[in-house]
Enzyme design. Sequence first.
Site, PDB file in Angstrom:
ATOM      1  N   GLU A   1       0.843  -1.191   0.000  1.00  0.00           N
ATOM      2  CA  GLU A   1       0.000   0.000   0.000  1.00  0.00           C
ATOM      3  C   GLU A   1       0.881   1.246   0.000  1.00  0.00           C
ATOM      4  O   GLU A   1       0.425   2.344   0.270  1.00  0.00           O
ATOM      5  CB  GLU A   1      -0.959   0.009   1.186  1.00  0.00           C
ATOM      6  CG  GLU A   1      -0.297  -0.066   2.530  1.00  0.00           C
ATOM      7  CD  GLU A   1      -1.314  -0.088   3.656  1.00  0.00           C
ATOM      8  OE1 GLU A   1      -2.052   0.888   3.782  1.00  0.00           O
ATOM      9  OE2 GLU A   1      -1.346  -1.099   4.391  1.00  0.00           O
TER      10      GLU A   1
ATOM     11  N   HIS B   1      -2.477  -9.839  12.821  1.00  0.00           N
ATOM     12  CA  HIS B   1      -1.882  -8.646  12.203  1.00  0.00           C
ATOM     13  C   HIS B   1      -1.360  -7.726  13.311  1.00  0.00           C
ATOM     14  O   HIS B   1      -2.035  -7.510  14.317  1.00  0.00           O
ATOM     15  CB  HIS B   1      -2.920  -7.927  11.339  1.00  0.00           C
ATOM     16  CG  HIS B   1      -2.485  -6.564  10.900  1.00  0.00           C
ATOM     17  ND1 HIS B   1      -1.274  -6.350  10.271  1.00  0.00           N
ATOM     18  CD2 HIS B   1      -3.063  -5.339  11.024  1.00  0.00           C
ATOM     19  CE1 HIS B   1      -1.144  -5.054  10.005  1.00  0.00           C
ATOM     20  NE2 HIS B   1      -2.214  -4.411  10.466  1.00  0.00           N
TER      21      HIS B   1
ATOM     22  N   CYS C   1      -3.431  -3.565   4.688  1.00  0.00           N
ATOM     23  CA  CYS C   1      -2.564  -4.612   5.241  1.00  0.00           C
ATOM     24  C   CYS C   1      -3.055  -6.026   4.944  1.00  0.00           C
ATOM     25  O   CYS C   1      -2.422  -7.007   5.339  1.00  0.00           O
ATOM     26  CB  CYS C   1      -2.432  -4.442   6.747  1.00  0.00           C
ATOM     27  SG  CYS C   1      -1.667  -2.892   7.190  1.00  0.00           S
TER      28      CYS C   1
HETATM   29  P1  HMG Z   1      -2.192   7.333  21.040  1.00  0.00           P
HETATM   30  O1  HMG Z   1      -2.998   8.545  21.172  1.00  0.00           O
HETATM   31  O2  HMG Z   1      -0.749   7.467  20.692  1.00  0.00           O
HETATM   32  O3  HMG Z   1      -2.138   6.483  22.335  1.00  0.00           O
HETATM   33  O4  HMG Z   1      -2.912   6.447  19.941  1.00  0.00           O
HETATM   34  P2  HMG Z   1      -3.230   6.180  23.514  1.00  0.00           P
HETATM   35  O5  HMG Z   1      -3.443   7.394  24.323  1.00  0.00           O
HETATM   36  O6  HMG Z   1      -4.422   5.448  22.946  1.00  0.00           O
HETATM   37  O7  HMG Z   1      -2.322   5.187  24.349  1.00  0.00           O
HETATM   38  C1  HMG Z   1      -1.892   3.993  23.814  1.00  0.00           C
HETATM   39  C2  HMG Z   1      -1.851   2.970  24.937  1.00  0.00           C
HETATM   40  O8  HMG Z   1      -0.792   3.350  25.834  1.00  0.00           O
HETATM   41  C3  HMG Z   1      -3.125   2.931  25.787  1.00  0.00           C
HETATM   42  O9  HMG Z   1      -3.310   1.584  26.125  1.00  0.00           O
HETATM   43  C4  HMG Z   1      -2.725   3.731  27.027  1.00  0.00           C
HETATM   44  O10 HMG Z   1      -3.476   3.409  28.192  1.00  0.00           O
HETATM   45  C5  HMG Z   1      -1.270   3.321  27.174  1.00  0.00           C
HETATM   46  P3  HMG Z   1      -4.812   0.965  26.136  1.00  0.00           P
HETATM   47  O11 HMG Z   1      -5.597   1.756  27.105  1.00  0.00           O
HETATM   48  O12 HMG Z   1      -5.325   1.099  24.721  1.00  0.00           O
HETATM   49  O13 HMG Z   1      -4.567  -0.472  26.519  1.00  0.00           O
HETATM   50  N1  HMG Z   1      -0.449   4.240  27.966  1.00  0.00           N
HETATM   51  C6  HMG Z   1       0.439   3.828  28.882  1.00  0.00           C
HETATM   52  N2  HMG Z   1       0.770   2.592  29.320  1.00  0.00           N
HETATM   53  C7  HMG Z   1       1.750   2.493  30.275  1.00  0.00           C
HETATM   54  N3  HMG Z   1       2.371   3.585  30.813  1.00  0.00           N
HETATM   55  C8  HMG Z   1       2.048   4.820  30.419  1.00  0.00           C
HETATM   56  C9  HMG Z   1       1.054   4.993  29.415  1.00  0.00           C
HETATM   57  N4  HMG Z   1       0.502   6.062  28.782  1.00  0.00           N
HETATM   58  C10 HMG Z   1      -0.416   5.588  27.902  1.00  0.00           C
HETATM   59  N5  HMG Z   1       2.677   5.870  30.953  1.00  0.00           N
HETATM   60  C11 HMG Z   1      -3.074   4.795  18.269  1.00  0.00           C
HETATM   61  C12 HMG Z   1      -2.627   5.105  19.683  1.00  0.00           C
HETATM   62  C13 HMG Z   1      -2.969   3.318  18.025  1.00  0.00           C
HETATM   63  C14 HMG Z   1      -4.537   5.211  18.085  1.00  0.00           C
HETATM   64  C15 HMG Z   1      -2.177   5.592  17.285  1.00  0.00           C
HETATM   65  O14 HMG Z   1      -0.856   5.169  17.452  1.00  0.00           O
HETATM   66  C16 HMG Z   1      -2.569   5.433  15.827  1.00  0.00           C
HETATM   67  O15 HMG Z   1      -3.454   6.117  15.339  1.00  0.00           O
HETATM   68  N6  HMG Z   1      -1.904   4.469  15.093  1.00  0.00           N
HETATM   69  C17 HMG Z   1      -2.201   4.213  13.677  1.00  0.00           C
HETATM   70  C18 HMG Z   1      -3.481   3.431  13.506  1.00  0.00           C
HETATM   71  C19 HMG Z   1      -3.362   1.996  13.939  1.00  0.00           C
HETATM   72  O16 HMG Z   1      -2.306   1.451  14.114  1.00  0.00           O
HETATM   73  N7  HMG Z   1      -4.539   1.313  14.063  1.00  0.00           N
HETATM   74  C20 HMG Z   1      -4.579  -0.090  14.390  1.00  0.00           C
HETATM   75  C21 HMG Z   1      -5.811  -0.775  13.832  1.00  0.00           C
HETATM   76  S1  HMG Z   1      -5.995  -0.478  12.090  1.00  0.00           S
HETATM   77  C22 HMG Z   1      -4.853  -1.574  11.350  1.00  0.00           C
HETATM   78  O17 HMG Z   1      -4.380  -2.462  11.985  1.00  0.00           O
HETATM   79  C23 HMG Z   1      -4.512  -1.345   9.922  1.00  0.00           C
HETATM   80  C24 HMG Z   1      -3.189  -0.652   9.671  1.00  0.00           C
HETATM   81  O18 HMG Z   1      -2.126  -1.575   9.868  1.00  0.00           O
HETATM   82  C25 HMG Z   1      -3.157  -0.083   8.267  1.00  0.00           C
HETATM   83  C26 HMG Z   1      -3.574  -0.953   7.101  1.00  0.00           C
HETATM   84  O19 HMG Z   1      -4.383  -1.835   7.158  1.00  0.00           O
HETATM   85  O20 HMG Z   1      -3.095  -0.625   6.046  1.00  0.00           O
HETATM   86  C27 HMG Z   1      -2.944   0.505  10.604  1.00  0.00           C
END
Ligand code: HMG
Length: 390
Positions: free
Chosen positions: A79, A233, A111
């Site tokens: 992609e 994945h 993906c």
């Molecule tokens: P974010 O705003 O960076 O992080 O977004 P957050 O605030 O959601 O925190 C992440 C985790 O860290 C949370 O854990 C927090 O609690 C924890 P959760 O509650 O979810 O279990 N956290 C901590 N833990 C320990 N100590 C601390 C601490 N602080 C926070 N001090 C997000 C994260 C994944 C949304 C962002 O990185 C993003 O948008 N990523 C890109 C999209 C993505 O990967 N999506 C996944 C599903 S879609 C997919 O898989 C397809 C893809 O591969 C593409 C394709 O298909 O082509 C992406």
Amino acid sequence: MNIGIDKIGFATSQYVLNMNDLACARGAEPEKFSIGLMLDALSITPISEDIVTLATTASHDILTEQDKADIDMVILATESGIDQSKAASVYVHSLLGIQSFARSFEIKEACYAATAALNYAKLHVSTNPDSKVLVVASDIAKYGIGSAGESTQGAGAVAMLVSSNPRILTFNDDNVAQTRDIMDFWRPNYSTTPYVNGIYSTKQYLDSLKTTWAEYQKRHQTDLKDFAAMCLHLPFPKLALKGLNKLITKNLPEQNKTQLLANFEHSIAYSRKVGNIYTGSLYLGLLSLLETSDTIKAGDKIGLFSYGSGAVSEIFSANLVEGYKAMLKPSRLLDLDKRSPLSVTEYEKLFYEEADLDEEGSATFNNYKTGSYRLKGIEQHQRIYIKNED
Ligand code: HMG
């Protein structure tokens, strides 16, 4: 006829960004990345490394001259394409020196694409038992400096040789797929980085897993205890762990639960250090499991959950073949440690460098470190690839 994966190769960049450094620069706690996302480092590519060089290096590492004579199809799943028209697989076919009477094309659905490619390869081999198909998943995941997805970037290619009588694993004919038209992650033609509804995307991933798994169980009358490991994945490992925990029910025997969770850790060992490589991520997880787990053995059944935003998901399974270990490379974690670390400033410059084309549409690139192949430059809008000296 047994059809499956005979060989697997992997290539990533020669540069790496440590997550603690990124956390420090972005004012986040390091544990947010190391525990919250379960990521330690991201592979960072320079301008002279792209999906073609990564795919060719990953394939070059596993193919013999006999393989190149036997391959009659090259499918590149991506992609992060480099051209809207010409398939990246045509460059890969040429750079590797695969015999001419082969079909080469590119395939896309976020993906999920590599899973579609494997299915196509399986169908082809089922009617052409002597043929070998090279399937390569190659991507560079770039979300933008300071974006929410920045911590989930990465780069890499997984090359898989599909054949009859494979020496690593055989596919079972049990695939169950699901399509849902959603906007969780997409990249319009005019944008170099994706648009992402981050939290929504994680919910869609988990719901696609739950519903596809329910349908898979219904169709195949199967249970999690029939699997030695589940590979999911890996956009970032923590999401896959949440997914696996959702599949584990109260009536799953404790020893199965322990085994599945231990093998999950093995499946994320490489991705923790590489990041998201989009369509290759699931297969990097599979490779990591096969090369680092001591408890799996020939005959074991491995479940795979593929998810591509947009969204298409699929669950299927494969069985390990006697002697599969001999086809693998156990030193890969050490190889990852050989990448050159970058400061955050260096990463921002290197990962986001754009070709500065002159009026003729030409540019040459710095001699950055790459794998076995390199994008030397662009001449009159044509990409020029070379093999590095060994
Ligand atoms: P974010 O705003 O960076 O992080 O977004 P957050 O605030 O959601 O925190 C992440 C985790 O860290 C949370 O854990 C927090 O609690 C924890 P959760 O509650 O979810 O279990 N956290 C901590 N833990 C320990 N100590 C601390 C601490 N602080 C926070 N001090 C997000 C994260 C994944 C949304 C962002 O990185 C993003 O948008 N990523 C890109 C999209 C993505 O990967 N999506 C996944 C599903 S879609 C997919 O898989 C397809 C893809 O591969 C593409 C394709 O298909 O082509 C992406």
